[in-house]
Design a protein around this motif. Structure first.
Motif, PDB file in Angstrom:
ATOM      1  N   LEU A  10     113.099  97.318  86.752  1.00 16.57           N
ATOM      2  CA  LEU A  10     111.783  96.514  86.498  1.00 16.57           C
ATOM      3  C   LEU A  10     110.644  97.647  85.687  1.00 16.57           C
ATOM      4  O   LEU A  10     110.284  97.299  84.758  1.00 16.57           O
ATOM      5  CB  LEU A  10     111.177  95.878  87.615  1.00 16.57           C
ATOM      6  CG  LEU A  10     109.829  95.370  87.403  1.00 16.57           C
ATOM      7  CD1 LEU A  10     109.974  94.026  86.719  1.00 16.57           C
ATOM      8  CD2 LEU A  10     108.922  95.135  88.732  1.00 16.57           C
ATOM      9  N   LYS A  11     110.728  98.856  86.568  1.00 14.75           N
ATOM     10  CA  LYS A  11     109.852  99.748  86.035  1.00 14.75           C
ATOM     11  C   LYS A  11     110.045 100.141  84.677  1.00 14.75           C
ATOM     12  O   LYS A  11     109.345 100.354  83.686  1.00 14.75           O
ATOM     13  CB  LYS A  11     109.952 100.965  87.141  1.00 14.75           C
ATOM     14  CG  LYS A  11     109.078 100.728  88.293  1.00 14.75           C
ATOM     15  CD  LYS A  11     109.311 101.904  89.503  1.00 14.75           C
ATOM     16  CE  LYS A  11     108.502 101.694  90.624  1.00 14.75           C
ATOM     17  NZ  LYS A  11     108.809 102.640  91.493  1.00 14.75           N
ATOM     18  N   ARG A  12     111.368 100.442  84.358  1.00 23.46           N
ATOM     19  CA  ARG A  12     111.991 100.823  83.124  1.00 23.46           C
ATOM     20  C   ARG A  12     111.370  99.850  81.994  1.00 23.46           C
ATOM     21  O   ARG A  12     111.094 100.162  80.783  1.00 23.46           O
ATOM     22  CB  ARG A  12     113.499 100.914  83.111  1.00 23.46           C
ATOM     23  CG  ARG A  12     113.780 101.930  81.975  1.00 23.46           C
ATOM     24  CD  ARG A  12     115.261 102.127  81.998  1.00 23.46           C
ATOM     25  NE  ARG A  12     115.714 102.638  83.370  1.00 23.46           N
ATOM     26  CZ  ARG A  12     116.793 102.052  84.143  1.00 23.46           C
ATOM     27  NH1 ARG A  12     117.575 101.208  83.629  1.00 23.46           N
ATOM     28  NH2 ARG A  12     117.203 102.628  85.286  1.00 23.46           N
ATOM     29  N   ASN A  13     111.589  98.367  82.386  1.00 21.87           N
ATOM     30  CA  ASN A  13     111.363  97.637  81.453  1.00 21.87           C
ATOM     31  C   ASN A  13     109.805  97.407  81.163  1.00 21.87           C
ATOM     32  O   ASN A  13     109.304  96.941  80.148  1.00 21.87           O
ATOM     33  CB  ASN A  13     111.811  96.126  81.993  1.00 21.87           C
ATOM     34  CG  ASN A  13     113.222  95.882  81.850  1.00 21.87           C
ATOM     35  OD1 ASN A  13     113.799  96.770  81.211  1.00 21.87           O
ATOM     36  ND2 ASN A  13     113.898  95.056  82.562  1.00 21.87           N
ATOM     37  N   SER A  17     106.515  97.314  77.647  1.00 18.85           N
ATOM     38  CA  SER A  17     106.242  95.844  77.400  1.00 18.85           C
ATOM     39  C   SER A  17     104.609  95.717  77.401  1.00 18.85           C
ATOM     40  O   SER A  17     104.085  96.480  77.669  1.00 18.85           O
ATOM     41  CB  SER A  17     106.921  94.921  78.749  1.00 18.85           C
ATOM     42  OG  SER A  17     106.177  95.115  79.775  1.00 18.85           O
ATOM     43  N   THR A  18     104.109  94.470  76.776  1.00 16.13           N
ATOM     44  CA  THR A  18     102.798  94.167  76.679  1.00 16.13           C
ATOM     45  C   THR A  18     102.289  93.899  78.257  1.00 16.13           C
ATOM     46  O   THR A  18     103.132  93.600  79.272  1.00 16.13           O
ATOM     47  CB  THR A  18     102.462  92.995  75.956  1.00 16.13           C
ATOM     48  OG1 THR A  18     103.251  91.928  76.411  1.00 16.13           O
ATOM     49  CG2 THR A  18     103.035  93.423  74.680  1.00 16.13           C
ATOM     50  N   ARG A  23     102.878  90.978  83.383  1.00 15.26           N
ATOM     51  CA  ARG A  23     102.164  89.893  84.172  1.00 15.26           C
ATOM     52  C   ARG A  23     103.411  88.938  84.603  1.00 15.26           C
ATOM     53  O   ARG A  23     103.659  88.543  85.778  1.00 15.26           O
ATOM     54  CB  ARG A  23     100.836  89.385  83.661  1.00 15.26           C
ATOM     55  CG  ARG A  23     100.060  89.230  84.811  1.00 15.26           C
ATOM     56  CD  ARG A  23      98.579  88.627  84.347  1.00 15.26           C
ATOM     57  NE  ARG A  23      98.067  89.817  83.490  1.00 15.26           N
ATOM     58  CZ  ARG A  23      97.750  89.815  82.270  1.00 15.26           C
ATOM     59  NH1 ARG A  23      97.606  88.450  81.736  1.00 15.26           N
ATOM     60  NH2 ARG A  23      97.061  90.597  81.601  1.00 15.26           N
ATOM     61  N   VAL A  24     103.835  88.542  83.662  1.00 13.38           N
ATOM     62  CA  VAL A  24     104.978  87.437  83.818  1.00 13.38           C
ATOM     63  C   VAL A  24     106.246  87.944  84.518  1.00 13.38           C
ATOM     64  O   VAL A  24     106.610  87.042  85.404  1.00 13.38           O
ATOM     65  CB  VAL A  24     105.468  86.836  82.362  1.00 13.38           C
ATOM     66  CG1 VAL A  24     106.510  85.905  82.548  1.00 13.38           C
ATOM     67  CG2 VAL A  24     104.189  85.990  81.543  1.00 13.38           C
TER      68      VAL A  24
END
Length: 55
Positions: A10-13, A17-18, A23-24
């Motif tokens: 998750l952190k890598r993604n 990302s914006t 948030r999503v």
């Protein structure tokens, strides 16, 4: 108790990302966590209900 899931992916993604996408993703992750906790609680309650009958 529930095992913690690794958030490395998750952190890598999140880095690339914006803010909206972040948030999503966090909302989806949070929903999964709440769902798992609720399922775990239901499982515990079921086990408690079964024990008095057996003994």
């Amino acid at each position: 108790m529930l095992k913690r899931r690794r958030t490395q992916k998750l952190k890598r993604n999140v880095i690339y990302s914006t803010a909206t996408r972040r948030r999503v993703m966090l909302r989806k992750l949070h929903k999964k966590i709440i769902w798992r906790r609720r399922m775990f609680a239901m499982q515990q309650m079921a086990e408690i209900e079964i024990k008095p009958i057996a003994s």
